[in-house]
Design an enzyme around this catalytic site. Structure first.
Site, short mmCIF file in Angstrom:
data_model
loop_
_atom_site.label_atom_id
_atom_site.label_comp_id
_atom_site.label_asym_id
_atom_site.label_seq_id
_atom_site.Cartn_x
_atom_site.Cartn_y
_atom_site.Cartn_z
N ASP A 9 10.48 3.61 -0.76
CA ASP A 9 10.31 2.56 -1.77
C ASP A 9 10.48 1.21 -1.10
O ASP A 9 11.56 0.87 -0.61
CB ASP A 9 11.35 2.75 -2.88
CG ASP A 9 11.16 1.80 -4.04
OD1 ASP A 9 10.23 0.97 -3.99
OD2 ASP A 9 11.95 1.87 -5.00
N ASP A 105 4.00 0.47 -4.37
CA ASP A 105 5.06 0.24 -3.38
C ASP A 105 5.94 1.46 -3.12
O ASP A 105 6.97 1.35 -2.46
CB ASP A 105 5.94 -0.93 -3.81
CG ASP A 105 6.59 -0.71 -5.17
OD1 ASP A 105 6.18 0.22 -5.89
OD2 ASP A 105 7.51 -1.48 -5.52
N GLU A 106 5.55 2.62 -3.62
CA GLU A 106 6.34 3.84 -3.43
C GLU A 106 5.43 4.98 -2.99
O GLU A 106 4.27 5.06 -3.42
CB GLU A 106 7.04 4.25 -4.72
CG GLU A 106 7.92 3.20 -5.36
CD GLU A 106 8.53 3.68 -6.66
OE1 GLU A 106 8.98 4.85 -6.71
OE2 GLU A 106 8.53 2.91 -7.64
#
Length: 409
Positions: A9, A105-106
């Site tokens: 993350d 974003d993960e």
């Protein structure tokens, strides 16, 4: 551990990307926000100093500035974020071919098969990945390491920023079970309220709850959440670049001015349903359920769901259900700031068989005609642009509200 799953993350992703070109702002409270002139003036992301001052994602700019008057606001650059997301995932793919993005974003990584190639343990490999991203891109990443996807995600949230957390079959009860039940993947506000009424506040209390009783309370999702809490989730991480169909398809719009008439509301719904339907057809999916979220001017949300007459991928079918929901939910004349339409319970289009209706045997034929028409519109839009053709409900009347003039048709 029989499997080694990482959840990576990126920390304060939007804000961190923006600060790469604004090094003078490092250490100062910074937030990325929408455009206040278009009434998208909410916080999209914030860095650690802003977070320490109590700034929260999705709150309004004026609320954030009450907490932190010196907050620096930066506009969003979504194309830049997508570019950095691709670069981050390219680094992940050096370590495994199983990289499954979970948002911009993960990502989950399954390094079970490649761990020995790098001659290090699971936590050491996670540290190596974090170092590569920090050195090459200037971003930091928090990584959860575990034996399944759900606990790996809990691990990435456990300690931030720029940290590695290892959750194993031996320690998960001590680490995971004391956490709030809302930290568990897919425990939303509605489920949390039901669980709270039955004395379930932590993941451990959820794990100790009777599985059959939980299924009776929450349906199939209840049993799934019980499995998650007890470490029994066994979902695979998809291969990098492999298409994974979405679990839902939704579009939302904050209007430049509040909607106050049914005509304005219907046009807003027509626009959103058209956008959602186009995306459903692009994914070759049909929706069995429609969810409508209504936001008023003081940011109170009402969220309602309703099954469609039959699984569908057309704006007309989605629009009929959306109008039914809002007419049973919303008081005429009450202002609406934003609407979100979400298609749920998605089915591959080749599996969405439909039976003849007892009271309206012509309905399947009518729905088939609607689908052929909208697929023909897709072809025209694909060739001549999104504004080449639209439905009558979205055609501009001689007199229209200001927000309607901004529609992309």
């Amino acid at each position: 551990m029989d499997r080694v799953i990482l959840h990576c993350d990126c920390n304060s992703f939007y804000a961190s990307v923006e600060l790469l070109s604004r090094p003078e702002l490092w250490g100062r409270p910074v937030a990325v926000c929408g455009d206040p002139d278009s009434r998208h003036g909410v916080i999209l992301a914030k860095n650690e100093p802003a977070k320490a001052r109590g700034v929260r994602t999705a709150e309004t700019i004026w609320q954030a500035r009450q907490k932190c008057p010196e907050l620096v606001l930066l506009p969003a650059h979504h194309g830049l974020y997508r570019d950095y997301s691709r670069r981050v995932n390219a680094i992940y793919q050096r370590f495994t071919d199983r990289v499954e993005p979970f948002g911009i974003d993960e990502s989950w990584l399954d390094v079970t098969g490649s761990l020995r190639l790098f001659g290090s343990g699971p936590a050491a490999l996670a540290d190596r990945i974090r170092a590569a991203i920090r050195e090459e891109l200037g971003l930091t990443v928090s990584v959860g390491v575990s034996f399944n996807k759900v606990f790996a995600k809990l691990g990435s949230d456990y300690k931030k920023p720029d940290a590695t957390t290892l959750i194993t079959p031996d320690n998960f009860r001590a680490l995971v079970w004391p956490l709030p039940v809302t930290d568990l993947l897919f425990v939303g506000r509605a489920s949390a309220r039901v669980l709270a009424r039955h004395g379930v506040a932590t993941i451990g209390q959820l794990a100790a709850f009777d599985r059959a009783a939980l299924t009776a309370l929450l349906g199939k999702a209840g049993g799934q959440l019980w499995d998650y809490a007890n470490g029994l989730e066994r979902g695979e991480v998809a291969l990098a670049g492999q298409y994974t169909p979405p679990k839902s398809v939704g579009n939302g719009l904050t209007f430049p001015h509040n909607l106050v008439t049914w005509e304005q509301v219907h046009r807003g719904l027509a626009l959103l349903c058209d956008q959602v339907a186009v995306r459903l057809r692009r994914h070759r999916l049909k929706a069995a359920t429609l969810q409508l979220t209504i936001r008023d001017p003081v940011f109170r949300d009402i969220c309602r769901q309703r099954p469609l007459e039959a699984p569908a991928c057309t704006a007309r079918a989605l629009g009929r259900t959306a109008r039914e929901i809002i007419h049973h939910t919303w008081r005429a004349g009450a202002p609406i700031r934003a609407l979100t339409v979400t298609a749920l319970h998605l089915i591959p289009e080749d599996q969405a068989a439909e039976q003849l209706g007892l009271f309206d045997p012509q309905a399947p034929r009518r729905r088939a005609r609607e689908e052929r028409l909208e697929r023909a519109m897709d072809v025209i839009r694909g060739k001549y642009g999104p504004g080449a053709v639209t439905t009558a409900s979205l055609a501009h009347p001689p007199k229209r509200a200001d927000w309607e003039s901004r529609l992309p048709f």
